[in-house]
Design an enzyme around this catalytic site. Structure first.
Site, short mmCIF file in Angstrom:
data_model
loop_
_atom_site.label_atom_id
_atom_site.label_comp_id
_atom_site.label_asym_id
_atom_site.label_seq_id
_atom_site.Cartn_x
_atom_site.Cartn_y
_atom_site.Cartn_z
N ARG A 166 0.77 -1.01 -0.10
CA ARG A 166 0.25 0.26 -0.21
C ARG A 166 1.02 1.31 -0.41
O ARG A 166 1.77 1.23 1.04
CB ARG A 166 -1.36 -0.11 1.34
N HIS A 206 -6.93 1.31 -6.28
CA HIS A 206 -7.20 0.47 -5.47
C HIS A 206 -8.17 -1.26 -5.62
O HIS A 206 -9.08 -1.05 -5.54
CB HIS A 206 -8.01 0.69 -4.41
N GLN A 238 -9.67 -3.82 -3.44
CA GLN A 238 -11.50 -3.82 -3.73
C GLN A 238 -12.34 -3.78 -4.32
O GLN A 238 -13.21 -4.16 -4.27
CB GLN A 238 -11.49 -1.99 -3.28
N ASP A 283 -17.67 6.71 -1.43
CA ASP A 283 -16.19 7.10 -0.99
C ASP A 283 -15.73 8.12 -0.04
O ASP A 283 -16.86 9.00 -0.59
CB ASP A 283 -15.04 6.38 -2.23
N CYS A 309 -16.09 1.45 0.19
CA CYS A 309 -15.08 0.71 0.58
C CYS A 309 -14.96 0.82 2.24
O CYS A 309 -13.98 0.17 2.25
CB CYS A 309 -14.05 1.01 -0.13
N ARG A 320 -13.96 -8.54 1.08
CA ARG A 320 -11.92 -8.24 0.95
C ARG A 320 -10.97 -9.76 1.35
O ARG A 320 -10.83 -10.02 0.63
CB ARG A 320 -11.68 -7.56 1.70
N1 CP Z 1 -11.54 -0.15 2.17
C1 CP Z 1 -10.35 -0.36 2.86
O1 CP Z 1 -9.26 -0.37 1.68
O2 CP Z 1 -10.13 -0.20 3.95
P1 CP Z 1 -8.72 0.46 4.81
O3 CP Z 1 -8.28 1.24 4.20
O4 CP Z 1 -8.97 0.12 6.31
O5 CP Z 1 -7.55 -0.84 4.55
#
Ligand code: CP
Length: 314
Positions: free
Chosen positions: A109, A136, A139, A231, A271, A299
């Site tokens: 990430r 992402h 997701q 989002d 998300c 997820r």
């Molecule tokens: N939706 C998502 O990626 O959540 P986090 O940022 O908590 O990983």
């Protein structure tokens, strides 16, 4: 040691566009199978280790990957860049060269997509995008599985995303188009998804029966929709813009009025994390159309299926 460390031969998942439509469809099928019978894959990653590097905070991604890896017999290593020499200037490319000698996959990430690409250039193991400023994709896998579970299919659905044209919107544009959905994205002027992604999604849609529309009127986007999605208005790294975004994004909220414009059996996704009262109201996220907790659970299942596929263990 030969000293040879590249180029990487492994398959990576840096973008939804790394999967073609049949592969995406198969991965969703495998995710559903893994969800139905988790014991069937309980030892499939036995003897492997997966490094997870988080340069931004995470709840869902970190925990679901860690559980996905450990519950399939693998060893997860959760690492922050501050703990690694990355935090003291070691390059992402050298980090990829080294970690490939220890682990069987790397989940990252990060901020720029270039960091993922740099890692993928030198790593000899699969690299997974666990969120970048551009996309992402993990997701999106969970989102598509959740929609398919609740709607029975994906092709032909009207999907309305309301809010910021961000990384999540980019992955949904690509994934929705690949699965033949009619994707509408409504953003304030100046906050649209980037043109390259919109053009690529439109190109994909022309081959799948899907379509892409970028609008500025949230009511038009929500009208008759099967799926509503939103989002956060300010993503990680945009904290300084929070107040300005709260002003600009006010009309781009999924509230009961937006739900009333959609089909009576519409579903609502987010998300997460949600900023209740901003991009989504309590009434909607806690209401009968919301599937956000199923979405969060998925997820786990989709990432298990993804890792098994990337690591040739399925
Ligand atoms: N939706 C998502 O990626 O959540 P986090 O940022 O908590 O990983």
């Amino acid at each position: 040691m030969s000293g040879y460390d590249g180029p990487a031969m492994a398959r990576h998942f840096l973008s939804v566009d790394d999967l073609d439509t049949p592969e995406l469809s198969t991965l969703l099928d495998r995710s559903a199978a893994v969800k139905a019978s988790p014991r069937d894959v309980a030892d499939r990653l036995a003897g492997t280790a997966v490094a997870m590097i988080f340069e931004k905070p995470s709840t869902r991604t970190r925990v679901s990957f860690e559980v996905a890896i450990s519950s399939t017999g693998g060893h997860p290593l959760a690492l922050s860049s501050a703990e690694l020499q990355l935090g003291r200037g070691e390059t992402i490319e050298d980090t990829g060269r080294v970690l490939s000698r220890y682990v069987d996959a790397i989940v990252l990430r990060t901020f720029g997509q270039d960091r993922l690409e740099g890692l993928a250039r030198t790593a000899t193991v699969p690299i997974v995008n666990a969120l970048s400023d551009l996309e992402h994709p993990c997701q999106c896998l969970a989102d598509l599985l959740t929609i398919r579970e609740h709607k029975g299919n994906l092709a032909g659905l009207v999907f309305a995303y309301v809010g910021d044209g961000n990384n999540v919107a980019h992955s949904l544009l690509l994934g929705g188009a690949k699965m033949g959905m009619a994707v509408r994205v409504a953003t304030p002027p100046g906050y649209e998804p980037i043109p390259q992604v919109v053009e690529r999604a439109a190109e994909i849609g022309r081959t799948t029966g899907g379509s892409v529309e970028v609008l500025h009127d949230p009511a038009t986007a929500c009208s008759g929709a099967d799926v509503l999605y939103t989002d956060v208005w300010a993503s990680m790294g945009q904290e300084a813009e929070t107040a300005e975004r709260a002003r600009v994004f006010g009309p781009y909220r999924i509230d009961q009025a937006a739900v009333d414009l959609a089909k009576p059996d519409c579903i609502v996704l987010h998300c997460l994390p949600a900023h209740r009262g901003q991009e989504i109201t309590d009434e909607v996220i806690d209401g009968p159309h919301s599937v956000v907790w199923d979405q969060a659970e998925n997820r786990l299942h989709t990432q298990k299926a993804l890792l098994l596929w990337l690591m040739d263990r399925d």
